[in-house]
Design a protein around this motif. Structure first.
Motif, PDB file in Angstrom:
ATOM      1  N   ARG A 105       0.912  -1.110   0.065  1.00 32.53           N
ATOM      2  CA  ARG A 105      -0.066   0.075   0.097  1.00 32.53           C
ATOM      3  C   ARG A 105       1.020   1.224   0.092  1.00 32.53           C
ATOM      4  O   ARG A 105       1.742   1.394   0.925  1.00 32.53           O
ATOM      5  N   CYS A 106       0.682   2.239  -0.754  1.00 27.69           N
ATOM      6  CA  CYS A 106       1.515   3.282  -1.024  1.00 27.69           C
ATOM      7  C   CYS A 106       1.263   4.113   0.198  1.00 27.69           C
ATOM      8  O   CYS A 106       0.191   4.475   0.592  1.00 27.69           O
ATOM      9  N   GLU A 107       2.215   4.640   0.747  1.00 30.38           N
ATOM     10  CA  GLU A 107       2.220   5.547   2.246  1.00 30.38           C
ATOM     11  C   GLU A 107       1.656   6.816   1.678  1.00 30.38           C
ATOM     12  O   GLU A 107       1.370   7.519   2.628  1.00 30.38           O
ATOM     13  N   ILE A 108       1.583   7.238   0.613  1.00 30.55           N
ATOM     14  CA  ILE A 108       1.131   8.748   0.299  1.00 30.55           C
ATOM     15  C   ILE A 108      -0.256   8.539  -0.071  1.00 30.55           C
ATOM     16  O   ILE A 108      -1.123   9.455   0.774  1.00 30.55           O
ATOM     17  N   CYS A 109      -0.823   7.887  -1.142  1.00 30.65           N
ATOM     18  CA  CYS A 109      -2.049   7.804  -1.639  1.00 30.65           C
ATOM     19  C   CYS A 109      -3.022   6.758  -1.229  1.00 30.65           C
ATOM     20  O   CYS A 109      -3.931   6.690  -1.073  1.00 30.65           O
ATOM     21  N   GLN A 110      -2.097   5.753  -0.492  1.00 24.38           N
ATOM     22  CA  GLN A 110      -3.061   4.402   0.276  1.00 24.38           C
ATOM     23  C   GLN A 110      -3.528   3.519  -0.798  1.00 24.38           C
ATOM     24  O   GLN A 110      -4.102   2.813  -0.537  1.00 24.38           O
ATOM     25  N   TYR A 160       6.313   3.623  -2.171  1.00 23.57           N
ATOM     26  CA  TYR A 160       5.155   4.848  -2.832  1.00 23.57           C
ATOM     27  C   TYR A 160       5.027   3.834  -4.037  1.00 23.57           C
ATOM     28  O   TYR A 160       5.669   3.254  -4.887  1.00 23.57           O
ATOM     29  N   CYS A 161       3.782   4.211  -4.569  1.00 23.39           N
ATOM     30  CA  CYS A 161       3.076   3.847  -6.141  1.00 23.39           C
ATOM     31  C   CYS A 161       4.097   4.547  -6.963  1.00 23.39           C
ATOM     32  O   CYS A 161       4.618   5.662  -6.654  1.00 23.39           O
ATOM     33  N   LYS A 162       3.981   4.186  -8.320  1.00 25.27           N
ATOM     34  CA  LYS A 162       4.832   4.876  -9.489  1.00 25.27           C
ATOM     35  C   LYS A 162       4.447   6.491  -9.284  1.00 25.27           C
ATOM     36  O   LYS A 162       5.293   7.442  -9.418  1.00 25.27           O
ATOM     37  N   GLY A 163       3.193   6.847  -9.219  1.00 21.32           N
ATOM     38  CA  GLY A 163       2.831   8.151  -9.386  1.00 21.32           C
ATOM     39  C   GLY A 163       3.293   9.046  -8.203  1.00 21.32           C
ATOM     40  O   GLY A 163       3.980  10.069  -8.844  1.00 21.32           O
ATOM     41  N   CYS A 164       3.368   8.647  -6.970  1.00 21.32           N
ATOM     42  CA  CYS A 164       3.770   9.198  -5.974  1.00 21.32           C
ATOM     43  C   CYS A 164       4.964   9.322  -5.877  1.00 21.32           C
ATOM     44  O   CYS A 164       5.706  10.223  -5.314  1.00 21.32           O
ATOM     45  N   ALA A 165       5.822   8.238  -6.168  1.00 18.73           N
ATOM     46  CA  ALA A 165       7.129   7.861  -6.299  1.00 18.73           C
ATOM     47  C   ALA A 165       7.657   9.230  -7.064  1.00 18.73           C
ATOM     48  O   ALA A 165       8.810   9.954  -6.703  1.00 18.73           O
TER      49      ALA A 165
HETATM   50 ZN   LIG Z   1       0.834   6.514  -4.289  1.00 18.67          ZN
END
Ligand SMILES: [Zn+2]
Length: 129
Positions: free
Chosen positions: A88-93, A105-110
């Motif tokens: 689970r992405c730590e930014i957007c969950q 983080y997921c790709k977008g958030c990374a």
């Molecule tokens: Zn994310």
């Protein structure tokens, strides 16, 4: 609609439309009707645990049926159980498939986080920090 409002509508529907509803009791189980039982305070803890209601009464009210389905689905999606190999992405969950084990983080958030880091670095260099 909040869960409370959904529950209120469900109770009203059971009272008005359920063929097995009889003054607070259920003709099928001979017990207190689940739906109007005040012991169940939310649709997530048993208040709509009635097959007859879910199959025969609730679908008559399309709108409410959707709301309940969504509320229940959302409840499940909220649990922290992810398919194997996902994080689970730590930014957007949002769940994502990590390309290395320490990825947080997921790709977008990374990408966003990297851009921010680069910006900070440039700022520090420019100001001789
Ligand atoms: Zn994310």
């Amino acid at each position: 609609m909040t869960d409370k409002q959904i529950l209120k509508s469900i109770k009203a529907l059971a009272r008005g439309e359920c063929a097995n509803y009889d003054r607070g009791n259920c003709l099928l189980t001979d017990r207190r009707c689940h739906l109007v039982n005040p012991n169940y305070e939310s649709i997530h803890d048993g208040a709509i645990d009635c097959d007859y209601f879910l199959e025969c009464v609730l679908p008559a009210d399309w709108n409410l049926n959707d709301l309940v389905a969504y509320a229940l689905w959302y409840d499940e999606a909220d649990e922290d159980i992810l398919p194997h190999g996902m994080k689970r992405c730590e930014i957007c969950q949002h769940p994502f498939v990590p390309t290395h084990p320490r990825q947080k983080y997921c790709k977008g958030c990374a990408e966003g986080a990297n851009r921010r880091k680069t910006r900070e670095r440039m700022y520090e260099q420019r100001h001789g920090l």
